[in-house]
Design an enzyme around this catalytic site. Structure first.
Site, PDB file in Angstrom:
ATOM      1  N   ALA B  70       0.853  -1.182   0.000  1.00  0.00           N
ATOM      2  CA  ALA B  70       0.000   0.000   0.000  1.00  0.00           C
ATOM      3  C   ALA B  70       0.888   1.231   0.000  1.00  0.00           C
ATOM      4  O   ALA B  70       0.774   2.096   0.856  1.00  0.00           O
ATOM      5  CB  ALA B  70      -0.909  -0.015   1.226  1.00  0.00           C
ATOM      6  N   VAL B  71       1.806   1.274  -0.960  1.00  0.00           N
ATOM      7  CA  VAL B  71       2.755   2.387  -1.007  1.00  0.00           C
ATOM      8  C   VAL B  71       2.026   3.700  -1.281  1.00  0.00           C
ATOM      9  O   VAL B  71       2.302   4.720  -0.650  1.00  0.00           O
ATOM     10  CB  VAL B  71       3.847   2.121  -2.071  1.00  0.00           C
ATOM     11  CG1 VAL B  71       4.723   3.354  -2.260  1.00  0.00           C
ATOM     12  CG2 VAL B  71       4.699   0.929  -1.663  1.00  0.00           C
ATOM     13  N   ASN B 127      -1.030   4.474 -15.724  1.00  0.00           N
ATOM     14  CA  ASN B 127      -1.527   3.622 -14.649  1.00  0.00           C
ATOM     15  C   ASN B 127      -2.952   4.043 -14.302  1.00  0.00           C
ATOM     16  O   ASN B 127      -3.162   5.032 -13.612  1.00  0.00           O
ATOM     17  CB  ASN B 127      -0.598   3.770 -13.433  1.00  0.00           C
ATOM     18  CG  ASN B 127      -1.046   2.943 -12.250  1.00  0.00           C
ATOM     19  OD1 ASN B 127      -1.992   2.170 -12.341  1.00  0.00           O
ATOM     20  ND2 ASN B 127      -0.370   3.115 -11.133  1.00  0.00           N
ATOM     21  N   CYS B 130      -4.132   1.763 -10.079  1.00  0.00           N
ATOM     22  CA  CYS B 130      -3.510   1.663  -8.758  1.00  0.00           C
ATOM     23  C   CYS B 130      -4.567   1.500  -7.682  1.00  0.00           C
ATOM     24  O   CYS B 130      -5.423   2.362  -7.515  1.00  0.00           O
ATOM     25  CB  CYS B 130      -2.668   2.898  -8.452  1.00  0.00           C
ATOM     26  SG  CYS B 130      -1.875   2.736  -6.835  1.00  0.00           S
ATOM     27  N   LYS B 165      -1.913   0.612 -18.535  1.00  0.00           N
ATOM     28  CA  LYS B 165      -1.817  -0.502 -17.587  1.00  0.00           C
ATOM     29  C   LYS B 165      -3.188  -0.773 -16.968  1.00  0.00           C
ATOM     30  O   LYS B 165      -3.776   0.092 -16.318  1.00  0.00           O
ATOM     31  CB  LYS B 165      -0.791  -0.174 -16.505  1.00  0.00           C
ATOM     32  CG  LYS B 165      -0.521  -1.356 -15.582  1.00  0.00           C
ATOM     33  CD  LYS B 165       0.764  -1.137 -14.817  1.00  0.00           C
ATOM     34  CE  LYS B 165       1.069  -2.275 -13.876  1.00  0.00           C
ATOM     35  NZ  LYS B 165       2.307  -2.032 -13.130  1.00  0.00           N
ATOM     36  N   ASN B 192      -1.954  -5.099 -13.115  1.00  0.00           N
ATOM     37  CA  ASN B 192      -1.536  -4.435 -11.899  1.00  0.00           C
ATOM     38  C   ASN B 192      -1.870  -5.367 -10.742  1.00  0.00           C
ATOM     39  O   ASN B 192      -2.252  -6.509 -10.957  1.00  0.00           O
ATOM     40  CB  ASN B 192      -2.256  -3.087 -11.762  1.00  0.00           C
ATOM     41  CG  ASN B 192      -1.430  -2.090 -10.962  1.00  0.00           C
ATOM     42  OD1 ASN B 192      -0.899  -2.431  -9.902  1.00  0.00           O
ATOM     43  ND2 ASN B 192      -1.328  -0.879 -11.453  1.00  0.00           N
ATOM     44  N   GLY B 217       3.071 -10.938  -6.820  1.00  0.00           N
ATOM     45  CA  GLY B 217       3.923 -12.108  -6.597  1.00  0.00           C
ATOM     46  C   GLY B 217       3.353 -13.371  -7.214  1.00  0.00           C
ATOM     47  O   GLY B 217       2.286 -13.362  -7.847  1.00  0.00           O
ATOM     48  N   THR B 266       7.735  -8.116  -8.413  1.00  0.00           N
ATOM     49  CA  THR B 266       8.119  -8.548  -7.068  1.00  0.00           C
ATOM     50  C   THR B 266       9.343  -9.470  -7.065  1.00  0.00           C
ATOM     51  O   THR B 266      10.124  -9.459  -6.110  1.00  0.00           O
ATOM     52  CB  THR B 266       6.909  -9.244  -6.404  1.00  0.00           C
ATOM     53  OG1 THR B 266       5.788  -8.348  -6.488  1.00  0.00           O
ATOM     54  CG2 THR B 266       7.161  -9.566  -4.952  1.00  0.00           C
TER      55      THR B 266
HETATM   56  C1  LIG Z   1       5.778  -2.281  -3.843  1.00  0.00           C
HETATM   57  C2  LIG Z   1       5.056  -2.170  -5.154  1.00  0.00           C
HETATM   58  C3  LIG Z   1       4.836  -0.899  -5.719  1.00  0.00           C
HETATM   59  C4  LIG Z   1       4.156  -0.774  -6.935  1.00  0.00           C
HETATM   60  N1  LIG Z   1       3.980   0.469  -7.496  1.00  0.00           N
HETATM   61  C5  LIG Z   1       3.369   0.580  -8.710  1.00  0.00           C
HETATM   62  C6  LIG Z   1       3.240   1.850  -9.362  1.00  0.00           C
HETATM   63  O1  LIG Z   1       3.684   2.897  -8.858  1.00  0.00           O
HETATM   64  N2  LIG Z   1       2.602   1.904 -10.571  1.00  0.00           N
HETATM   65  C7  LIG Z   1       2.113   0.775 -11.171  1.00  0.00           C
HETATM   66  O2  LIG Z   1       1.555   0.871 -12.263  1.00  0.00           O
HETATM   67  N3  LIG Z   1       2.244  -0.438 -10.599  1.00  0.00           N
HETATM   68  C8  LIG Z   1       2.855  -0.563  -9.386  1.00  0.00           C
HETATM   69  N4  LIG Z   1       2.991  -1.808  -8.799  1.00  0.00           N
HETATM   70  C9  LIG Z   1       2.454  -2.987  -9.484  1.00  0.00           C
HETATM   71  C10 LIG Z   1       3.548  -3.712 -10.271  1.00  0.00           C
HETATM   72  O3  LIG Z   1       4.095  -2.886 -11.271  1.00  0.00           O
HETATM   73  C11 LIG Z   1       2.982  -4.986 -10.923  1.00  0.00           C
HETATM   74  O4  LIG Z   1       1.924  -4.631 -11.781  1.00  0.00           O
HETATM   75  C12 LIG Z   1       2.457  -5.974  -9.911  1.00  0.00           C
HETATM   76  O5  LIG Z   1       3.291  -6.014  -8.779  1.00  0.00           O
HETATM   77  C13 LIG Z   1       2.292  -7.398 -10.482  1.00  0.00           C
HETATM   78  O6  LIG Z   1       3.522  -7.930 -10.911  1.00  0.00           O
HETATM   79  P1  LIG Z   1       4.461  -8.891 -10.010  1.00  0.00           P
HETATM   80  O7  LIG Z   1       3.570  -9.944  -9.429  1.00  0.00           O
HETATM   81  O8  LIG Z   1       5.490  -9.385 -10.931  1.00  0.00           O
HETATM   82  O9  LIG Z   1       5.006  -8.011  -8.938  1.00  0.00           O
HETATM   83  C14 LIG Z   1       3.661  -1.944  -7.581  1.00  0.00           C
HETATM   84  C15 LIG Z   1       3.897  -3.207  -7.000  1.00  0.00           C
HETATM   85  C16 LIG Z   1       4.581  -3.333  -5.819  1.00  0.00           C
HETATM   86  C17 LIG Z   1       4.806  -4.712  -5.233  1.00  0.00           C
END
Ligand SMILES: Cc1cc2nc3c(=O)[nH]c(=O)nc-3n(C[C@H](O)[C@H](O)[C@H](O)COP(=O)(O)O)c2cc1C
Ligand SMILES: Cc1cc2nc3c(=O)[nH]c(=O)nc-3n(C[C@H](O)[C@H](O)[C@H](O)COP(=O)(O)OP(=O)(O)OC[C@H]3O[C@@H](n4cnc5c(N)ncnc54)[C@H](O)[C@@H]3O)c2cc1C
Ligand code: FES
Lengths: 254, 303
Positions: B70-71, B127, B130, B165, B192, B217, B266
């Protein structure tokens, strides 16, 4: 400082108590990265669905002669438990070194540790002592058997101890220990957050420079995800893994 | 030598492996571990018009084979990116893509207008998905009309490549993808994070300051693969696949489902050098299967 992803061999896994072990690690390639006291590593424990991410662990001690890096581990759950159970000769993958360390001041430092928070203070005490400084350790635990590595600590400074049950040293919390009333130039502290906050309050009252090491929940450990933030006085939310884990208390909104 | 080149809109990627926004900082955080110029591209942190402090701590909790975050789009704003970050990263020989967020349509437009003149930024990733900000964000990505309004407005002012996205938190992701394509997007990326939640049963408190957060993840991978397959069958623009890619095998799986390129998120936290290993795996896979051009893999699932 350059960070590495490196395999280390567990040379020795020494069980200190039922809950605590020291792991003495050597890099497989023989090249020990440069580190500072207060820095930490991210340990890969991805061996079950419950230990998906790496686990942040402080650098407890570095012995450059033996090419050893020590981790002091408290069994807190599946990840730390698997580290404690790792046999001698097994391999741990680390990202090392992470974060910024404690300041290396000239003067008399009181290093205050509680529970597993004593871990980084051993390395810090060693470096401070080697630079010719006077070092005192104030270590606290629930009871005598949780006071760890005392023979190591005593090599690098004066020892002051507190236990909650009075089984060793003074009875009570570290903040109640009589050494807190004596004179020293700096306080550097690592332990449970309530303890660090109480120490920070005393430091502020007595106008003594004080650093604390935070243990916020981390994902990446390298400043990429912004999950581990602490709200600071001058810069708002900053990453504990990158700008910390050590902070001067004046930076914190405690 | 096998050919790993793919094209997304007007940009060429030297290979299909990119990194996901919010998991790779500005690239610099990984420079000790990998040669960034080996990446097909990297997507920098979510960027907004103004500085955002993000959500209060705690912002993450580990969950089975994944994590909730939840950044809340903490960043210093687009001007800071342009003045401070861009000069530091612009000479990296890879496609640098900026992930753009906003709480209203005009914010998105203004950020894209500011980014358009930057010579080395030849694509944005919009995006609209989010889950961690109160206004906007995911709200735009969960209805066709919301998605259309953002994409159409940006298309009017931004001529370079626009990737949109998509949010997985919808009933029919293919419908949203079609609306986004019809509104002028050059590509869609998905997924996302999935809206999720976890409670500490001892303290009865939620783990995240915002109660709910985004799940990422390995645990989301099968759902993400399904969505990529559905979207790839519904649109003719290139699809970028992501969600739980942990290794080279997973990357190939997304491409077989129809992804032209992939993003790694991740997994970078667990192995900061994983992207390079994925590129190597893809090369080996192609040699092993006698494939000369990566494009043969895209949508190559056999029934
Ligand atoms: C800590 C964190 C911060 C993220 N921040 C953004 C972001 O700022 N903008 C965005 O489009 N996606 C953001 N995401 C989503 C990732 O880009 C990605 O879509 C999502 O984590 C699924 O991929 P993964 O399972 O390979 O991590 C974030 C994900 C994580 C874990
Ligand atoms: C910079 C830093 C240095 C650390 N140094 C040491 C050390 O030297 N020795 C040591 O034993 N431990 C240290 N820790 C704490 C250690 O990282 C956690 O105990 C560990 O991640 C728990 O993982 P687990 O799988 O064993 O337990 P889990 O089942 O994941 O968690 C068990 C309990 O530990 C808590 N926990 C999980 N992650 C953290 C975390 N990052 N910080 C604090 N508590 C956490 C959980 O909330 C839970 O209550 C440090 C943490 C940080 C951030
Ligand atoms: S843990 Fe990822 S930024 Fe600190």
């Amino acid at each position: 400082m350059k960070k590495y992803i490196k395999d280390f061999e567990i040379k020795e896994n020494i069980s200190l108590t039922a809950q605590y072990s020291v792991l003495k690690l050597s890099p497989i390639d023989g090249q020990m990265p440069k580190t500072l006291p207060g820095q930490f590593v991210q340990v890969y424990v991805g061996n079950s669905r419950n230990t998906y991410l790496r686990r942040p662990i402080s650098i407890n001690y570095i012995d450059y002669d033996k090419n050893e890096l020590w981790l002091l581990i408290r069994d807190a759950g599946e990840g730390t438990n698997s580290m404690i159970k790792s046999p001698n000769g097994s391999i741990l993958n680390l990202i090392v070194p992470l974060g910024n360390g404690f300041s290396i001041n000239n003067g008399h430092s009181l290093l205050i540790g509680g529970g597993v928070g004593v871990a980084p203070l051993l390395y810090l005490g060693k470096v401070l002592k080697e630079r010719g400084n006077e070092v005192s350790f104030l270590l606290g635990a629930r009871s005598k058997c949780d006071l760890l590595l005392l023979d190591m600590f005593s090599q690098y400074g004066n020892l002051f101890l507190s236990t909650e049950d009075g089984s060793m040293g003074e009875k009570g919390l570290v903040t109640q220990n009589s050494v807190m009333q004596t004179d020293f130039d700096f306080i550097q502290c690592c332990g449970p957050k309530p303890m660090m906050m109480a120490v920070a309050n005393i430091a502020k009252e007595r106008n003594i420079e004080c650093e604390v090491s935070l243990e916020n929940m981390m994902a990446c450990g390298i400043g990429a995800c912004l999950c581990c933030v602490e709200d600071t006085a001058s810069s708002g939310n900053v990453c504990v893994c990158k700008e910390g884990p050590v902070f001067n208390i004046n930076e914190l909104k405690w | 030598m096998v050919n790993l080149n793919v094209k997304i809109g007007n940009i060429e990627l030297k290979n299909p492996v990119m990194t996901a926004s919010g998991t790779f900082g500005y690239g610099e955080e990984y420079a000790d571990f990998i040669d960034l110029s080996q990446l097909g591209g990297f997507i920098v942190k979510g960027t907004t018009l103004h500085h955002r402090e993000g959500n209060p701590y705690p912002r993450m909790v580990e969950t089975p084979s994944g994590m909730l975050n939840a950044v809340g789009l903490q960043n210093h704003g687009v001007d800071y990116f342009i003045n401070t970050i861009y000069p530091r990263i612009k000479d990296i020989d890879s496609q640098i893509i900026v992930n753009v967020s906003g709480s209203n349509v005009s914010d998105y437009v203004e950020v894209c207008e500011k980014l358009a003149p930057l010579e080395k930024i030849n694509a944005v990733e919009i995006n609209i998905s989010c889950p961690n900000v109160k206004q906007g964000g995911m709200a735009f990505g969960t209805t066709c009309s919301g998605a259309e309004s953002v994409v159409k407005a940006i298309r009017k002012c931004y001529n370079k490549t626009m990737i949109v996205k998509l949010s997985p938190n919808v009933t029919d992701i293919a419908e949203i993808a079609k609306a986004v394509e019809a509104s002028g997007a050059d590509s869609v990326s998905l997924t996302n994070t999935f809206l999720g939640m976890a409670i500490n049963t001892e303290t009865r408190k939620p783990y995240l300051s915002t109660i709910t957060g985004g799940l990422s993840g390995a645990c989301i991978r099968p759902i993400a693969v399904r969505m990529v397959w559905q979207v790839a069958n519904a649109v003719s623009i290139p699809v970028i696949g992501l969600g739980g890619i942990m290794n080279g095998r997973d990357a190939i799986e997304f491409m077989l489902a129809g992804a032209t390129a992939i993003q790694v998120g991740t997994a970078n936290f667990i192995d900061p050098a994983i992207t390079i290993k994925i590129i190597e795996y893809i090369q080996d896979y192609m040699v092993r299967h006698g494939i000369e051009d990566i494009k043969e893999i895209i949508g190559g699932m056999q029934l």
